[in-house]
Design a protein around this motif. Sequence first.
Motif, short mmCIF file in Angstrom:
data_model
loop_
_atom_site.label_atom_id
_atom_site.label_comp_id
_atom_site.label_asym_id
_atom_site.label_seq_id
_atom_site.Cartn_x
_atom_site.Cartn_y
_atom_site.Cartn_z
N THR A 101 -0.08 8.26 -6.39
CA THR A 101 -1.33 7.54 -6.12
C THR A 101 -1.27 7.03 -4.70
OG1 THR A 101 -1.61 6.87 -8.43
CG2 THR A 101 -2.80 5.61 -6.77
N VAL A 102 -2.30 7.34 -3.94
CA VAL A 102 -2.41 6.80 -2.58
C VAL A 102 -3.62 5.87 -2.53
CG1 VAL A 102 -1.32 8.81 -1.52
CG2 VAL A 102 -3.80 8.76 -1.81
N TYR A 103 -3.57 4.92 -1.62
CA TYR A 103 -4.59 3.87 -1.56
C TYR A 103 -5.39 4.01 -0.27
CZ TYR A 103 -1.77 2.08 -5.35
OH TYR A 103 -1.09 1.97 -6.54
N GLU A 104 -6.67 4.31 -0.43
CA GLU A 104 -7.51 4.59 0.73
C GLU A 104 -8.71 3.63 0.78
OE1 GLU A 104 -8.60 8.68 0.39
OE2 GLU A 104 -6.61 9.41 0.98
N PRO A 137 -6.77 -9.18 3.78
CA PRO A 137 -6.33 -7.98 3.06
C PRO A 137 -7.27 -6.80 3.17
CG PRO A 137 -7.14 -9.64 1.51
CD PRO A 137 -7.09 -10.30 2.86
N TYR A 138 -8.57 -7.02 2.99
CA TYR A 138 -9.49 -5.88 2.90
C TYR A 138 -9.62 -5.13 4.22
CZ TYR A 138 -10.98 -8.19 -1.46
OH TYR A 138 -11.02 -8.78 -2.69
N VAL A 139 -9.69 -5.88 5.33
CA VAL A 139 -9.81 -5.22 6.62
C VAL A 139 -8.50 -4.55 7.02
CG1 VAL A 139 -10.29 -5.59 9.08
CG2 VAL A 139 -11.71 -6.70 7.35
N THR A 140 -7.38 -5.19 6.71
CA THR A 140 -6.09 -4.60 7.03
C THR A 140 -5.87 -3.31 6.24
OG1 THR A 140 -5.20 -6.79 7.50
CG2 THR A 140 -3.60 -5.02 7.15
N ALA A 141 -6.44 -3.23 5.04
CA ALA A 141 -6.32 -2.02 4.24
C ALA A 141 -7.16 -0.87 4.78
CB ALA A 141 -6.72 -2.31 2.79
N GLY A 142 -8.04 -1.16 5.77
CA GLY A 142 -8.81 -0.10 6.40
C GLY A 142 -10.30 -0.18 6.18
N LEU A 148 0.80 -1.22 0.00
CA LEU A 148 0.00 0.00 0.00
C LEU A 148 0.84 1.27 0.00
CD1 LEU A 148 -2.82 -1.13 2.47
CD2 LEU A 148 -2.83 -1.16 -0.03
N GLN A 149 2.12 1.15 -0.28
CA GLN A 149 2.96 2.34 -0.39
C GLN A 149 2.47 3.24 -1.52
OE1 GLN A 149 5.90 3.75 1.09
NE2 GLN A 149 5.12 2.46 2.76
N PRO A 150 2.45 4.55 -1.33
CA PRO A 150 2.08 5.44 -2.43
C PRO A 150 2.97 5.22 -3.64
CG PRO A 150 2.15 6.64 -0.35
CD PRO A 150 2.73 5.28 -0.08
N GLU A 151 2.37 5.34 -4.81
CA GLU A 151 3.10 5.15 -6.06
C GLU A 151 3.35 6.52 -6.69
OE1 GLU A 151 2.55 2.96 -10.41
OE2 GLU A 151 1.07 2.66 -8.80
N HIS A 152 4.61 6.87 -6.89
CA HIS A 152 4.96 8.18 -7.44
C HIS A 152 5.00 8.14 -8.97
CE1 HIS A 152 6.01 10.28 -3.65
NE2 HIS A 152 6.16 9.03 -3.21
N ILE A 186 -5.36 -6.97 -2.40
CA ILE A 186 -5.58 -5.99 -1.32
C ILE A 186 -6.04 -4.65 -1.89
CG2 ILE A 186 -3.25 -5.02 -1.18
CD1 ILE A 186 -3.50 -5.10 1.86
N LYS A 187 -5.80 -4.41 -3.19
CA LYS A 187 -6.15 -3.12 -3.79
C LYS A 187 -7.51 -3.13 -4.48
CE LYS A 187 -1.40 -1.53 -4.50
NZ LYS A 187 -0.34 -1.22 -5.49
N GLU A 188 -8.20 -4.28 -4.51
CA GLU A 188 -9.46 -4.36 -5.24
C GLU A 188 -10.52 -3.38 -4.70
OE1 GLU A 188 -10.49 -5.55 -7.93
OE2 GLU A 188 -9.52 -7.44 -8.43
N PHE A 189 -10.59 -3.23 -3.37
CA PHE A 189 -11.61 -2.38 -2.78
C PHE A 189 -10.99 -1.17 -2.09
CE2 PHE A 189 -14.17 -6.48 -2.54
CZ PHE A 189 -14.84 -6.21 -3.73
N LEU A 190 -10.16 -0.47 -2.84
CA LEU A 190 -9.55 0.76 -2.35
C LEU A 190 -9.77 1.88 -3.36
CD1 LEU A 190 -6.11 -0.57 -1.04
CD2 LEU A 190 -8.14 -0.04 0.30
N ASN A 191 -9.79 3.09 -2.88
CA ASN A 191 -9.79 4.25 -3.75
C ASN A 191 -8.36 4.56 -4.14
OD1 ASN A 191 -10.18 6.67 -5.08
ND2 ASN A 191 -10.51 7.86 -3.22
N GLU A 192 -8.04 4.36 -5.41
CA GLU A 192 -6.69 4.67 -5.91
C GLU A 192 -6.69 6.16 -6.26
OE1 GLU A 192 -5.58 1.93 -8.97
OE2 GLU A 192 -6.09 0.17 -7.76
N LYS A 193 -6.36 6.95 -5.29
CA LYS A 193 -6.51 8.42 -5.39
C LYS A 193 -5.23 9.08 -5.89
CE LYS A 193 -8.54 10.68 -2.00
NZ LYS A 193 -8.73 11.30 -0.66
N THR A 194 -5.36 9.88 -6.93
CA THR A 194 -4.24 10.69 -7.41
C THR A 194 -4.16 11.96 -6.58
OG1 THR A 194 -4.42 9.86 -9.67
CG2 THR A 194 -3.30 11.99 -9.34
N VAL A 195 -2.97 12.22 -6.04
CA VAL A 195 -2.71 13.45 -5.27
C VAL A 195 -1.61 14.22 -5.98
CG1 VAL A 195 -1.96 14.40 -3.07
CG2 VAL A 195 -3.42 12.36 -3.09
#
Length: 453
Positions: A115-118, A142-147, A100-104, A441-450
């Motif tokens: 990209t951050v994963y929320e 994965p899903y619960v650990t991701a928040g 879940l590290q941000p991707e630059h 783990i990324k299936e149910f996350l908001n892949e947010k561009t910052v």
Amino acid sequence: MEAVNPATGEEVETYETQTEEDVDDALDRATDAFDEWRARPLREREELLEAAGDVLRENKREYAETMTREMGKPITQAVSEVEKCAWACDHYAEHASAYLQPEHHPSPSGSTVKTVYEPIGPVLAVMPWNFPFWQVFRFAAPYVTAGNVGLLKHASNVPGCAKAIEDVFREAGYPEDVFQSLLIPSDLVDDIVEDDRVRAATLTGSGPAGRAVAATAGENLKKTVLELGGSDPYVVLDDADLDAAVETGAWARNQNGGQSCIAAKRFVVHEAVYDDFLDRFVEEIDSYVVGDPMDEETDVGPQAKPSLMDELHEQVEESVEAGANVALGGEPMDREGAFYPPTVLTDVPEGCPADTEEVFGPVATVYEVSDEEEAVEKANDTQFGLGASVWTEDRERGERLARQINAGCVYVNQLVKSDPRVPFGGVKESGYGRELSEVGIKEFLNEKTVWVE
């Protein structure tokens, strides 16, 4: 909601079914829990998941016995399932932060773009009875650990497993309502998926159930991940190690009573080794011990419900009437409980149930093909596309054929399995989306561009 032991037909325990009002309250509590849970540092969530793995190991015999009583899994396999769940917890406790590290991204001078994963909120999981712990933990870890927070609608024949899993999270120290089990009938699922408080859904189960959830979710613009079964080919080429192919193939078809989406189901064997493979295959399967699932020596227990055994036998009978030959088994066992013997069918006609449908029990179909091109054609001659196995001593040949088979995963010289380190999922009628690994783990996350200028 009754739990009935399929080995004896005796009632294990009765659980009170939750009402619509109970569900409404649970969704409110899940929403409140999410607001607090998503703010927890990821490292704290990883530590709690590690604790959940410890709880699983400490109580693995108790959980295994609950599984065995409710759906008939042989006890040694049930213990292994709990251990695998603990492994999934370990995996995400160790790797979630890296996943879940941000991707630059490249950006203009003086700016930073990443990209951050929320997390997105409460996720509903509709899970099956065949792997009553593993199916849940491969979604929850994965899903619960991701928040996100989890809402489990488990199969109605394993309510004790559903409650036990909820207790795992509680004993591990998770905040109240981060994970809830809902003991509800299936006719409440659509309403839950429609509810604005639920942000996504994942289902493992039948095609009709998956379509229903996907349709409701689509109407409400919610993401889904579906794993809808399979009819996995097991391709044995002329240069295969037959000892290994037979031993692994027999187990790949019969573990968990053959009740597995990724079980080897259609054995596609090159004519040069067909007779030898079939003789050894039948002999190996015939050696399995069918009996009391609480006995450590048992290899194959009962089917999970008498009705499921009846459906399985109907598929066999219709296939035999169409011309299939019974090389082993083929009739329900004359004993108490829903016991169906390991069965092998040959000369299976095109279009019969054993050829075209998912056969969810210990029934193997064996086909003879003349070359690898015909083997690939037969492997792909199915509406499903979950997994496949290819057996050959030539690793390059195996990889080449693996690329030609339409499936979510293909294993060369190995049985198909789900592993927390690699993505898992299917194509065609086997569903869409992926579970496990970084992708899962990324299936149910908001892949947010910052973008910061």
